[in-house]
Each structure stands twice: as structure tokens, then as C-alpha cells.
Design a protein around this motif. Sequence first.
Motif: not given
Ligand code: BGC
Length: 507
Positions: A57, A174, A223, A409, A457
Amino acid sequence: MLTIIGAVLVVLVAAVWIFAFAWGFGRSERVASQFSEPAPWTMREGFLWGAATADHQIEWSQDDSWTLLEKEALAHRRFEQLSPGNAKPGHIARLGDWPAEVVRKKANFDERMEADLDLAVSMKMNAFRFSFSWARLFPREDLTEPDPAGVAFYRRLLDAMKARKLTPSATLFHFAIPAWLAREKDGKKGWERADAVAHFERFAKAAAKEFGGDVTHWCTLNEPMVYLYLGYLQGVHPPNEQRKDPAEIAPVALQLLRAHAAAYKAIKDDATRRGTKTMVGMTHHVRAFEPLRNAVPLDRITARIVSQAFVWDFPDAVASGTLKLTTGGLSETVEGLAGTQDYLGLNYYGRYYVKSDLFHPAAFQVLPHDPDAKGEEINDLGWAIYPKGFSEALVEGWRRYRLPIYVLENGTADAQDEDVARRRLLVSHAREMWHAVKHGGADVRGYFHWALTDNFEWAEGFEGRFGLVKVDYRDGFKRIPRPSAEVFGRIAGANGVDGAVAEKWGE
Ligand code: BGC
């Protein structure tokens, strides 16, 4: 006779009212937890405050599964989306609007790494989450040792972090896999290839050997359920498959768990050799899944099932060693998996609503916000903001596993230069985190905001803006801190929310 009918009616009406109060026909409008202690809401000593990023990203493109999709989308001009936050399989929103240099360099972290880390320090961060690009370290399938240029890149990053006293939190997978692994071999591709786990183990061993002296916080998989859902059911992420039945994701889920178990062992063995202590785990996407219609029992039941399936099936599997897929009837034990999580990683983004269909219970809908709720706060991608669900998730995670928790996150899509929504989110979520510790007993040890800067994104292309710092892609990738960067600095600097910040930005 009339008196009897009247009495029955009164009893019926009363019963309906009692039912309504006991169950709640309407949803509570409260989006924040209630408690009486005023700020400061301070976290424990040594708490990690950081930002999170992921290789594909922010870094220059490597030859990986996402680069392949970007090339396909560009070649066939697939730039549509159904609506913001609602991707179309095979498409990347408005990718064609951007110069080739932007598509290739993403946030241009390669050239701006040191300056970005300086920004992190200016926000009083003491930690930084990044991921190793598997394709950068192993650009070819036949490599038995990692590519020296890839090693040098991450050495530079870790040295830069060390110089700034930023504790690294390193992720291995990731969402992007090397292009060579994405290709078919013996009738299988990607994670389903028979050699995928061995390749991941080689990657994990190499990362631990090269960087284990600097990295003590490891996240093997980001995730995994989101990867499965978006890549194999919805088809909006690579490998862009739309399997019909959730049970059909089981082979991939099992491979991911085998890969995790192998990486866990590789990193732990390396740490034992070095005599260092490491924390190895993975991180999960958690949403508050709630019934769209509180009065509809099937919405409530389905919401619970979806929450178990989407959020907890994976960490449950790591805890017990057996993957039991809630949707799919699978129960399979993975060798060496049980107990391979030293911490629980959670990524929290808000509330989803579940709408059931009595005649087709399996065909329920999941909505990112309630279209009929007046005043519900939603972000640029249509996601409902719901701070209360954050503390609930943290407490639920603690209740289930009694493990230290890292929030790897939390953030929101807010493209505004004056990002009021992000500022409010930072404060409301830091408040909930404190609440989860103080009143729920959760052992929360770190918070990483997604993200440090705007970045790519995924299927949203460059449209979803998650950065504390704006990236001006049309002006040499210039960094422009949004006002939320200052709020983050205030929170991290005070190790929590102080009275002044609470008063200005709190509920
Ligand atoms: C992911 C990121 C993503 C963020 C926002 C998370 O599910 O790990 O890679 O950018 O959400 O959508």
C-alpha cells in the motif's frame, strides 16, 4: 363478553410493551460507553503508540498478486466501483486517473521513509507497524536465500526506526503474495499450492534470521478472514474468485493456519537461538455485527453467527488447534497450531448491520451502515462509526483468550484537509480503549493507527484516504499533516486522553 375481550386486549398490549422493553424494538442511539470517571484516561506504562502500514500500500510495486491485478485493470480499463466502499470484481476504482508513476510508487515510501518516520516521531509515536514484502525478499521462486536488495531495503527501514526509538511491529503477510506463487502449479495456485506453506516458512525463517535482532513483535498474517472473504467469495481482491459456498474457503483457511504455525515456530526458534523474547501472533478484522432491526429475532441470531464466523473462528482455531468453520460444518485439526498466539491482534473499524431473510436464512445481507438511521456518523466509504463496539471487542477478546491485546489497526477514511471525523475518532476510541482496560480488565498494550499517510486502498485505489498525513499525489507525493496528526501527538504524548483533549474532542 365485552369485558373479557377488553381484558384480553389489555393483557396483549401489555405483553407487547413488556417484550418491547425487554428486547428493545429500537436500537440504542448510544455510540459511546458510559462511565463516570473524568479524563485523564491514561494507558499503562510502556504502552505502544504507533501507526500501521503495509508494504504493497505504500512501497514501490513489486512483482506480486496486487501488481498483477493493477496491470490487468489498466489493460482492460477496469476502473469502476459500485459505490464508494463497494468494489466491483476485477476493478480498481479510478486507477486510470493516476499517472503511471503514482500507480508504481504508491505512497513513495521508498524515497520518503526517513521523512515519514520523522513525522511519526513528531506525533510522539514510539512504535511503527510495517510489513515485509514477500515478493521483495523472494522475487523468484527458486531463491533459497532472500534477495540482497530486498534485505538492504528493510535493513535501512529498521535502522531508521532504531535511530528514532520506534519499536517495530512487523507483519509477514498483508494481502499480497509473490506473482510466481499466484501462478498455477499442478492445478493449484496461490495459497492452495502444495508448496505454499513451505515457501512461507522459508520467507518467515529468512525474515527472522535477517531481522530478528531488531524485531520482537511479529504478526504472521493480517486479517486472514478478510483475505478469504474478499479474495475467494466476493472476488474483489486477488485471486478474484467468487466461490459459491463459504465451505469452499476451507482449503485456503487451513493453508493459512498451517503457514502461521510454521512461521510461529520459525520465529520462536530464531529467538531461542538469540536468547531474546518475542511476541508472535496474528491480527483479525473485528466489526461490531449488530442486527439491522432489533425487533427481528432472526437478525439478532444471524448477527451473532456472522460475528463468530467472521471475527472469532480464526483466533479460536489458533487457541484450540482445530479450525471449526461456523459456516461450513468443517472441523479439522492443524498440526502444531494450538496455542501459537502470544497476543491477540485486533483491527477495529466500526459497526456492520446484519439483515436476515426469513425465507432464505443463508442469504442475509451485511450493510456497512443503516440507510434509515438519521444522524448516524459514516465515513467516506460508508462505514458506520461506532466507538462503543471497540471496547466491547477488546473485552470480548480478553474474555475469550486472556492474552495481551495489540490494536494493530484503527482508523477511518476521511479525505478532508480539516479532518474533524478522524480527530473525533482518535479521542473516542482512545477513551473506549481505556474503558476496556479499566472496567473490562482487558490487557491492551498498544494502539496502531491506520494509517500514517494516505496510501493505496486496495480495490478503492487511491480514493480511500486513511492518513493522519495527507499525500498529495499530484505534487511529488508531498506530505501534509492533517490536524488529526496533532491530536494523535497530544494523546500519545500524554499516554492517553487528557482533560483538555477530552473536552475539545470527546463526546
Ligand atoms: C486492512 C488494510 C486496509 C484497512 C482500511 C484493513 O482491513 O488491513 O490494509 O487498508 O483495513 O480498509
